[in-house]
Structure formats: C-alpha cells, structure tokens
Design a protein around this motif. Structure first.
Motif, PDB file in Angstrom:
ATOM      1  N   ASN A  76      -2.067  -0.609  -6.896  1.00  0.00           N
ATOM      2  CA  ASN A  76      -2.251  -1.427  -8.095  1.00  0.00           C
ATOM      3  C   ASN A  76      -3.657  -1.281  -8.673  1.00  0.00           C
ATOM      4  O   ASN A  76      -4.238  -2.244  -9.168  1.00  0.00           O
ATOM      5  CB  ASN A  76      -1.950  -2.899  -7.804  1.00  0.00           C
ATOM      6  CG  ASN A  76      -0.524  -3.137  -7.381  1.00  0.00           C
ATOM      7  OD1 ASN A  76       0.383  -2.408  -7.781  1.00  0.00           O
ATOM      8  ND2 ASN A  76      -0.304  -4.133  -6.548  1.00  0.00           N
ATOM      9  N   GLY A  77      -4.197  -0.070  -8.581  1.00  0.00           N
ATOM     10  CA  GLY A  77      -5.527   0.194  -9.115  1.00  0.00           C
ATOM     11  C   GLY A  77      -6.663  -0.263  -8.236  1.00  0.00           C
ATOM     12  O   GLY A  77      -7.832  -0.089  -8.574  1.00  0.00           O
ATOM     13  N   ILE A  78      -6.319  -0.868  -7.093  1.00  0.00           N
ATOM     14  CA  ILE A  78      -7.328  -1.386  -6.162  1.00  0.00           C
ATOM     15  C   ILE A  78      -7.457  -0.441  -4.973  1.00  0.00           C
ATOM     16  O   ILE A  78      -6.469  -0.093  -4.330  1.00  0.00           O
ATOM     17  CB  ILE A  78      -6.951  -2.801  -5.680  1.00  0.00           C
ATOM     18  CG1 ILE A  78      -6.890  -3.755  -6.878  1.00  0.00           C
ATOM     19  CG2 ILE A  78      -7.952  -3.302  -4.646  1.00  0.00           C
ATOM     20  CD1 ILE A  78      -6.307  -5.114  -6.551  1.00  0.00           C
ATOM     21  N   VAL A  79      -8.670  -0.013  -4.680  1.00  0.00           N
ATOM     22  CA  VAL A  79      -8.923   0.894  -3.566  1.00  0.00           C
ATOM     23  C   VAL A  79      -8.848   0.129  -2.247  1.00  0.00           C
ATOM     24  O   VAL A  79      -9.462  -0.928  -2.096  1.00  0.00           O
ATOM     25  CB  VAL A  79     -10.300   1.569  -3.710  1.00  0.00           C
ATOM     26  CG1 VAL A  79     -10.606   2.429  -2.485  1.00  0.00           C
ATOM     27  CG2 VAL A  79     -10.362   2.405  -4.985  1.00  0.00           C
ATOM     28  N   LYS A  80      -8.088   0.682  -1.317  1.00  0.00           N
ATOM     29  CA  LYS A  80      -7.979   0.085   0.017  1.00  0.00           C
ATOM     30  C   LYS A  80      -8.791   0.878   1.043  1.00  0.00           C
ATOM     31  O   LYS A  80      -9.379   0.298   1.944  1.00  0.00           O
ATOM     32  CB  LYS A  80      -6.505   0.015   0.444  1.00  0.00           C
ATOM     33  CG  LYS A  80      -5.642  -0.863  -0.469  1.00  0.00           C
ATOM     34  CD  LYS A  80      -6.116  -2.310  -0.461  1.00  0.00           C
ATOM     35  CE  LYS A  80      -5.245  -3.202  -1.316  1.00  0.00           C
ATOM     36  NZ  LYS A  80      -5.709  -4.609  -1.310  1.00  0.00           N
ATOM     37  N   THR A  81      -8.775   2.200   0.923  1.00  0.00           N
ATOM     38  CA  THR A  81      -9.564   3.040   1.824  1.00  0.00           C
ATOM     39  C   THR A  81     -10.214   4.173   1.041  1.00  0.00           C
ATOM     40  O   THR A  81      -9.665   4.652   0.046  1.00  0.00           O
ATOM     41  CB  THR A  81      -8.701   3.656   2.948  1.00  0.00           C
ATOM     42  OG1 THR A  81      -7.765   4.583   2.368  1.00  0.00           O
ATOM     43  CG2 THR A  81      -7.955   2.592   3.736  1.00  0.00           C
ATOM     44  N   PHE A  95     -11.027  -0.539  -8.826  1.00  0.00           N
ATOM     45  CA  PHE A  95     -11.684   0.582  -9.491  1.00  0.00           C
ATOM     46  C   PHE A  95     -11.104   0.811 -10.881  1.00  0.00           C
ATOM     47  O   PHE A  95     -11.814   1.210 -11.805  1.00  0.00           O
ATOM     48  CB  PHE A  95     -11.518   1.832  -8.627  1.00  0.00           C
ATOM     49  CG  PHE A  95     -12.368   2.999  -9.052  1.00  0.00           C
ATOM     50  CD1 PHE A  95     -13.682   2.831  -9.414  1.00  0.00           C
ATOM     51  CD2 PHE A  95     -11.841   4.291  -9.054  1.00  0.00           C
ATOM     52  CE1 PHE A  95     -14.473   3.911  -9.795  1.00  0.00           C
ATOM     53  CE2 PHE A  95     -12.618   5.372  -9.429  1.00  0.00           C
ATOM     54  CZ  PHE A  95     -13.937   5.188  -9.804  1.00  0.00           C
ATOM     55  N   CYS A  96      -9.827   0.533 -11.028  1.00  0.00           N
ATOM     56  CA  CYS A  96      -9.181   0.703 -12.328  1.00  0.00           C
ATOM     57  C   CYS A  96      -9.866  -0.190 -13.372  1.00  0.00           C
ATOM     58  O   CYS A  96     -10.239   0.265 -14.452  1.00  0.00           O
ATOM     59  CB  CYS A  96      -7.699   0.357 -12.200  1.00  0.00           C
ATOM     60  SG  CYS A  96      -6.647   1.105 -13.453  1.00  0.00           S
ATOM     61  N   SER A  97     -10.046  -1.451 -13.049  1.00  0.00           N
ATOM     62  CA  SER A  97     -10.681  -2.382 -13.985  1.00  0.00           C
ATOM     63  C   SER A  97     -12.129  -2.012 -14.265  1.00  0.00           C
ATOM     64  O   SER A  97     -12.615  -2.132 -15.393  1.00  0.00           O
ATOM     65  CB  SER A  97     -10.613  -3.807 -13.435  1.00  0.00           C
ATOM     66  OG  SER A  97      -9.280  -4.269 -13.406  1.00  0.00           O
ATOM     67  N   PRO A 240       7.704   6.022 -13.180  1.00  0.00           N
ATOM     68  CA  PRO A 240       7.464   4.580 -13.220  1.00  0.00           C
ATOM     69  C   PRO A 240       6.651   4.057 -12.045  1.00  0.00           C
ATOM     70  O   PRO A 240       5.962   3.058 -12.169  1.00  0.00           O
ATOM     71  CB  PRO A 240       8.882   4.000 -13.208  1.00  0.00           C
ATOM     72  CG  PRO A 240       9.731   5.051 -12.556  1.00  0.00           C
ATOM     73  CD  PRO A 240       9.123   6.358 -12.997  1.00  0.00           C
ATOM     74  N   VAL A 241       6.713   4.710 -10.887  1.00  0.00           N
ATOM     75  CA  VAL A 241       6.020   4.216  -9.701  1.00  0.00           C
ATOM     76  C   VAL A 241       4.519   4.161  -9.928  1.00  0.00           C
ATOM     77  O   VAL A 241       3.831   3.261  -9.470  1.00  0.00           O
ATOM     78  CB  VAL A 241       6.340   5.106  -8.480  1.00  0.00           C
ATOM     79  CG1 VAL A 241       5.463   4.710  -7.276  1.00  0.00           C
ATOM     80  CG2 VAL A 241       7.805   4.982  -8.104  1.00  0.00           C
ATOM     81  N   THR A 242       3.987   5.127 -10.659  1.00  0.00           N
ATOM     82  CA  THR A 242       2.536   5.212 -10.828  1.00  0.00           C
ATOM     83  C   THR A 242       1.989   4.134 -11.717  1.00  0.00           C
ATOM     84  O   THR A 242       0.800   3.857 -11.702  1.00  0.00           O
ATOM     85  CB  THR A 242       2.142   6.574 -11.426  1.00  0.00           C
ATOM     86  OG1 THR A 242       2.677   6.672 -12.739  1.00  0.00           O
ATOM     87  CG2 THR A 242       2.643   7.712 -10.573  1.00  0.00           C
ATOM     88  N   HIS A 243       2.817   3.497 -12.517  1.00  0.00           N
ATOM     89  CA  HIS A 243       2.278   2.637 -13.559  1.00  0.00           C
ATOM     90  C   HIS A 243       1.842   1.269 -13.085  1.00  0.00           C
ATOM     91  O   HIS A 243       1.326   0.480 -13.876  1.00  0.00           O
ATOM     92  CB  HIS A 243       3.260   2.547 -14.737  1.00  0.00           C
ATOM     93  CG  HIS A 243       3.078   3.700 -15.656  1.00  0.00           C
ATOM     94  ND1 HIS A 243       2.533   3.587 -16.902  1.00  0.00           N
ATOM     95  CD2 HIS A 243       3.308   5.014 -15.469  1.00  0.00           C
ATOM     96  CE1 HIS A 243       2.459   4.764 -17.464  1.00  0.00           C
ATOM     97  NE2 HIS A 243       2.916   5.653 -16.620  1.00  0.00           N
ATOM     98  N   VAL A 244       1.999   0.985 -11.815  1.00  0.00           N
ATOM     99  CA  VAL A 244       1.426  -0.252 -11.275  1.00  0.00           C
ATOM    100  C   VAL A 244      -0.097  -0.171 -11.285  1.00  0.00           C
ATOM    101  O   VAL A 244      -0.771  -1.172 -11.107  1.00  0.00           O
ATOM    102  CB  VAL A 244       1.922  -0.509  -9.833  1.00  0.00           C
ATOM    103  CG1 VAL A 244       3.400  -0.765  -9.841  1.00  0.00           C
ATOM    104  CG2 VAL A 244       1.568   0.639  -8.909  1.00  0.00           C
ATOM    105  N   ALA A 245      -0.662   1.015 -11.505  1.00  0.00           N
ATOM    106  CA  ALA A 245      -2.104   1.197 -11.400  1.00  0.00           C
ATOM    107  C   ALA A 245      -2.820   1.132 -12.747  1.00  0.00           C
ATOM    108  O   ALA A 245      -3.980   1.409 -12.841  1.00  0.00           O
ATOM    109  CB  ALA A 245      -2.421   2.525 -10.731  1.00  0.00           C
TER     110      ALA A 245
END
Length: 251
Positions: A76-81, A95-97, A240-245
């Motif tokens: 969801n645009g948020i870096v976890k690792t 990171f997206c924001s 469509p899967v990628t667009h959560v980011a």
C-alpha cells in the motif's frame, strides 16, 4: 487542458543498492529519453533518496505520473523492509506519500523486481523474474498480472544464509565469479523445482556474469527493459493488484 491517456508521460524510477535510474515513458512503455542514473546516497535514508531523485530528474521533460520500483517489501505504498538500503531507516515509511509531496504527481510504488516483471514478461502463463544485483529480487506474474509479492530473498538457502547473503554482491566479491556461478546454478534449480514457471527472466547488474548455458525458457533482460514496467503500473484494467500503492497530490 486535460491530458489524454495515450499522451500521458510517466516518470519511471528504479531504486537500487548502488544507483537510482530514471527515464520518461509514454503510456505504452516506450522510452522518450535515454535513462539516466545517479549514485545511491549513503546513508540511503528516505530524505537522501528523495533528494537524489529530485537531482536526477531536475532536467527531465515534463511528466504526468510517477512509477517507482523499490528494493524491498512494499505494501500500500508503505515500505516494510529495505535490506540493501537500511531497514532501520525505512520501516513503515509511507514512501508513496513522501514522493507525492516531493514531486507533486500521482505516484505508485512497488517492489523493484515487480516493476521489472511488468516491463519484460510476455503475459502468457506463470512467469518469474529474478534480479541479480546488490541482493536477489523476485517477482511472479500470471498471464501478465502481478501476484502478491513474496520476499524470497530472505528465505534461508544454505547454512542459515538467505539468498541475498548467498548470491548477492558481497558473495560475488568474496567468493569470485566461478563459485558464484556454481551457487547460481543451485538457485536456478531451486526456483525451477519450487515454482514450475513457464518462463524465467533474469535481470540485474550481475546477470552479465553468468557463464553457463541457460535453459530454453530462460532469458537475460536489461535494466532498460525492466524500467518500462513503470508504464504498465498505470494500466488499471490489466494490473489491478498494483494499484493499492497509488497516492495522489492533495488539491
């Protein structure tokens, strides 16, 4: 005047452990300029990486949207690792924001191997993409659609070492090309056995060091090929899967 979908220009960025690359694409993934690169900063924290991206693109032509491939697990645009940039800097960073704030454009962020996969696959069957660079990146796609990202790089492969440790840059430097190729053969055998892919694409800066014959359903691809995936991120009907980011500037 509103930009028509076919006229949209996309800034496509690939962040790596050693360099950050970028180019402008049209909506079909064609390069509108040669891709440029800058050295990945040290320390590679979010602030420094964003500064480097802004330096990289300061003389680029105008663009409408931004696609970013990031070397780690992104949800969801948020870096976890971000093992090759510094997990301590990046954990739970949106990171997206941050990129929307810095660049002022609609932005999507996915794992770098995922974006490369979108740029190189044929769209037929189960296709796997791996990248041989600072670490070991992987992506899986079915009929051109990204499957949920798996951080295969951090699964133990030998004597408690994960794939990054076993075949990444440090292993190549320490063990030399001959032993590294022997390890790669082992890894390829594991990938073939575990995933039963129809086709395997091999990218990353160390792919040119492979010194053995590949199977007929394996192919080396370039960074320029992979960065084209930045355009396919914006084809909602296909991926469509990628667009959560995606993140959009606040009006």
């Amino acid at each position: 005047m509103k930009t028509t979908p076919s006229a949209i220009k996309i800034l496509s960025i690939d962040i790596g452990g050693s360099s950050i690359k970028g180019t402008i694409l049209d909506s079909k993934g064609n390069l509108k300029m040669d891709y440029k690169k800058v050295v990945t900063p040290s320390p590679a924290n979010p602030e420094n990486v964003i500064k480097s991206i802004k330096t990289l693109v300061q003389n680029f032509p105008a663009y409408d949207k931004v696609s970013v491939g990031f070397p780690g697990y992104v949800r969801n645009g948020i870096v976890k690792t971000a093992p090759n940039l510094g997990n301590e800097f990046w954990k739970d960073v949106n990171f997206c924001s941050k990129l929307v704030e810095a660049l002022g454009k609609d932005t999507q962020v996915v794992n770098d191997a995922d974006m490369q996969g979108l740029g190189v696959v044929s769209g037929k069957g189960l296709e796997m993409v791996i990248t041989l660079g600072t670490g070991f990146g992987t992506a899986l796609l079915m009929d051109g659609h990204l499957l949920p990202h798996l951080e295969i790089a951090h699964h133990p492969v030998s004597k408690g070492r994960d794939y990054d440790e076993y075949i990444g840059d440090r292993a190549l430097d320490k063990e030399g090309v001959k032993k590294w190729n022997s390890r790669i053969k082992k890894v390829f055998k594991i990938m073939k056995t575990v995933f039963n892919y129809d086709y395997l694409y091999i990218g990353g800066g160390n792919s040119d060091k492979l010194n053995f014959k590949l199977d007929k359903n394996m192919k080396i691809v370039t960074n320029a090929d992979g960065i084209k995936g930045g355009a396919r991120l914006w084809q909602e009907d296909k991926h469509p899967v990628t667009h959560v980011a995606m993140a959009t500037p606040t009006k």
